[in-house]
Scaffold this motif. Structure first.
Motif, mmCIF file in Angstrom:
data_model
loop_
_atom_site.group_PDB
_atom_site.id
_atom_site.type_symbol
_atom_site.label_atom_id
_atom_site.label_comp_id
_atom_site.label_asym_id
_atom_site.label_seq_id
_atom_site.Cartn_x
_atom_site.Cartn_y
_atom_site.Cartn_z
ATOM 1 N N LEU A 159 21.591 27.257 35.962
ATOM 2 C CA LEU A 159 21.122 26.886 34.629
ATOM 3 C C LEU A 159 21.846 27.714 33.563
ATOM 4 C CD1 LEU A 159 17.289 26.661 35.365
ATOM 5 C CD2 LEU A 159 18.855 24.755 34.998
ATOM 6 N N GLY A 160 22.126 28.966 33.902
ATOM 7 C CA GLY A 160 22.856 29.821 32.971
ATOM 8 C C GLY A 160 24.255 29.293 32.689
ATOM 9 N N LEU A 161 24.851 28.639 33.679
ATOM 10 C CA LEU A 161 26.209 28.101 33.500
ATOM 11 C C LEU A 161 26.236 26.909 32.546
ATOM 12 C CD1 LEU A 161 28.010 27.925 36.961
ATOM 13 C CD2 LEU A 161 28.374 29.532 35.101
ATOM 14 N N GLY A 188 23.367 25.858 30.481
ATOM 15 C CA GLY A 188 22.416 25.883 29.361
ATOM 16 C C GLY A 188 23.047 26.487 28.121
ATOM 17 N N ASN A 189 24.098 25.868 27.644
ATOM 18 C CA ASN A 189 24.797 26.389 26.453
ATOM 19 C C ASN A 189 25.416 25.229 25.666
ATOM 20 O OD1 ASN A 189 27.360 25.759 27.695
ATOM 21 N ND2 ASN A 189 27.040 27.560 28.986
ATOM 22 N N GLU A 190 26.104 25.610 24.590
ATOM 23 C CA GLU A 190 26.634 24.597 23.667
ATOM 24 C C GLU A 190 27.725 23.730 24.298
ATOM 25 O OE1 GLU A 190 24.941 24.287 21.086
ATOM 26 O OE2 GLU A 190 24.620 26.130 19.970
ATOM 27 N N ARG A 191 28.348 24.206 25.374
ATOM 28 C CA ARG A 191 29.374 23.399 26.039
ATOM 29 C C ARG A 191 28.781 22.598 27.197
ATOM 30 N NH1 ARG A 191 31.935 28.398 24.977
ATOM 31 N NH2 ARG A 191 33.718 28.168 23.596
ATOM 32 N N TRP A 244 23.280 21.177 26.127
ATOM 33 C CA TRP A 244 22.888 20.915 24.727
ATOM 34 C C TRP A 244 23.822 19.923 24.035
ATOM 35 C CZ3 TRP A 244 18.701 22.689 26.082
ATOM 36 C CH2 TRP A 244 18.508 23.968 26.581
ATOM 37 N N LYS A 268 17.721 20.819 30.809
ATOM 38 C CA LYS A 268 17.243 21.397 29.544
ATOM 39 C C LYS A 268 15.844 21.986 29.732
ATOM 40 C CE LYS A 268 19.862 18.242 26.533
ATOM 41 N NZ LYS A 268 19.781 17.022 25.703
ATOM 42 N N THR A 305 15.945 25.104 31.908
ATOM 43 C CA THR A 305 16.589 26.231 31.234
ATOM 44 C C THR A 305 15.626 26.869 30.238
ATOM 45 O OG1 THR A 305 18.707 25.071 31.409
ATOM 46 C CG2 THR A 305 18.637 26.951 29.934
ATOM 47 N N VAL A 306 14.925 26.038 29.485
ATOM 48 C CA VAL A 306 13.950 26.572 28.521
ATOM 49 C C VAL A 306 12.854 27.328 29.274
ATOM 50 C CG1 VAL A 306 12.132 25.906 26.885
ATOM 51 C CG2 VAL A 306 14.393 24.856 26.725
ATOM 52 N N MET A 349 14.161 30.649 30.369
ATOM 53 C CA MET A 349 14.296 31.560 29.230
ATOM 54 C C MET A 349 12.934 32.120 28.821
ATOM 55 S SD MET A 349 15.265 30.768 25.311
ATOM 56 C CE MET A 349 13.641 30.074 25.153
ATOM 57 N N LEU A 350 11.921 31.260 28.773
ATOM 58 C CA LEU A 350 10.589 31.714 28.372
ATOM 59 C C LEU A 350 10.002 32.704 29.381
ATOM 60 C CD1 LEU A 350 9.100 28.370 26.971
ATOM 61 C CD2 LEU A 350 10.010 30.307 25.674
ATOM 62 N N LEU A 352 19.828 33.882 34.206
ATOM 63 C CA LEU A 352 20.503 32.970 33.276
ATOM 64 C C LEU A 352 21.819 33.560 32.782
ATOM 65 C CD1 LEU A 352 17.672 31.575 30.945
ATOM 66 C CD2 LEU A 352 19.017 30.305 32.601
ATOM 67 N N ALA A 402 24.242 31.317 29.317
ATOM 68 C CA ALA A 402 23.259 30.529 28.579
ATOM 69 C C ALA A 402 23.280 30.914 27.107
ATOM 70 C CB ALA A 402 21.875 30.760 29.171
ATOM 71 N N GLY A 403 23.040 29.963 26.246
ATOM 72 C CA GLY A 403 23.021 30.223 24.808
ATOM 73 C C GLY A 403 22.608 28.979 24.068
#
Lengths: 260, 115
Positions: free
Chosen positions: A201-203, A205-208, A211, A237, A240-241, A244-245, A251, B4-5
């Motif tokens: 998910l860390g790989l 869960g980002n802008e690339r 999202w 998504k 990943t959220v 994060m929570l 992540l 993640a970001g």
């Protein structure tokens, strides 16, 4: 849905995209009349041209039975596998002729052959293999039928690139992982044998990654195997959220945590 | 590939969407269906905006709309570039625009708050 056996023409007109970037200034469409054969697929018509009319026609194929994904093309306005697309089906859909184009929005190497480099690089980037923290079992990693059902749909992907080619976020965002790599990430996140869900998910869960998906659903429309990539990306998504929570440190583990 | 970001931004846009459904519902109900408020007159608007509850709804509506819309715009821009410096510049720029518009919106309500 069965193909209705109506009166078939003696010949079918095949229009094929032709372009050799090293020779041609611009693409063109070449037309060929192909003798009708019952059960003829679009791939068969391409073989007819290759063998009888123009040996320079370039296209990819391998298994000829919808398993390898090599012959994904843009046929009569839709992403389809040439080997699985019967010409009779196209006629039944109301098309008078067959029109074969390469997968859209990918660089053309020659004729119907496109450059899939970015597709494969993105696939490799998500570490598409099982990662386990426990000792290797004696024979294999067993999975219950119920657990297998969680990933059945996504295992069925044949990596043809249709979803990738159809996605507007892929067209504009050159660094976007694309629907296939994301769906395949979900395939491993949802796999109960894998121990690296949050690292994965860390790989993505980002802008690339996840999202960038705007839930356009083009990928779902294009997939010849009826896989719902968008649902898988929405799953990424959500998970990943959730991670994060919960303050998951995994992540941020990065790609190295998934090396074999 | 980065780690993640962008999770908070994306999550807040979803929360803003849910919030919008609520405050937009209240806004539409009060404006079009709630008795004398449904008639658009200066006196009616002044009376409505004199109520603390409605001011809160209006300010919330403004803030949520701005965040949701500008984050959406940022998302479209990021379809064309994910270069770190460009993303940072666009993010800061959109925050400045958003805060400025929010400030202007609140300023427009001040005369009604002061009576």
């Amino acid at each position: 849905m069965s193909i209705e056996m109506k009166q078939r023409p003696e010949k079918i007109r095949l229009n094929v995209y032709r372009f050799d970037p090293e020779v041609d200034k611009a693409p063109r469409i070449d037309s060929f009349d192909v003798p009708w054969v019952d059960g003829m697929t679009v791939l068969d018509t391409l073989f007819y041209v290759l063998e009888k009319r123009d040996g320079s026609l370039a296209f990819r194929y391998s298994c000829r039975e919808g398993i390898c994904g090599a012959c994904a093309m843009y046929i009569n306005g839709s992403h389809r596998l040439a080997c699985e697309t019967q010409v009779a089906r196209l006629l039944d859909e109301g098309h008078a002729e067959v029109r074969v184009m390469p997968l859209p929005h990918l660089p053309v190497i020659k004729d119907l052959v496109v450059d899939m480099t970015r597709f494969w690089e993105n696939y490799e980037a998500i570490a598409p293999w099982i990662v386990t923290r426990s000792a290797d079992p004696e024979k294999e990693h067993l999975q219950s039928p119920e657990d297998r059902k969680l990933v059945d749909e996504y295992v069925g992907c044949i990596l043809c690139g249709s979803c990738f080619s159809s996605c507007p976020s892929v067209w504009t965002g050159k660094e976007y992982l694309g629907p296939n790599a994301l769906m395949k990430t979900w395939r491993w996140v949802a796999d109960t044998r894998d121990s690296a869900a949050e690292e994965r998910l860390g790989l993505v869960g980002n802008e690339r990654g996840a999202w960038r998906c705007h839930t356009v659903f083009n990928c779902v429309e294009a997939c010849p195997k009826d896989i719902n990539q968008t649902t898988a990306i929405q799953g990424l998504k959500r998970r990943t959220v959730g991670a994060m929570l919960r303050g998951s440190k995994a992540l941020k583990a990065g790609r190295k945590a998934l090396e074999r | 590939m980065n780690g993640a970001g962008g999770i908070w931004g994306w999550l807040l846009q979803r929360v803003a969407a849910a919030g919008l459904v609520v405050v937009l519902g209240i806004h539409l109900y009060v404006l079009h269906f709630a008795g004398e408020h449904a008639v658009l007159t200066k006196a009616g608007v002044s009376e409505r905006l004199g109520e603390v509850g409605y001011i809160i709804v209006d300010v919330a509506l403004l803030g949520l709309v701005l965040y949701h819309a500008l984050y959406g715009l940022r998302s479209v821009i990021l379809d064309y570039t994910t270069r770190e410096s460009a993303v940072r510049a666009w993010t800061v720029g959109l925050w400045v625009v958003g805060l400025a518009m929010f400030g202007l919106g609140v300023l427009a309500l001040v005369p009604f708050i002061n009576g």
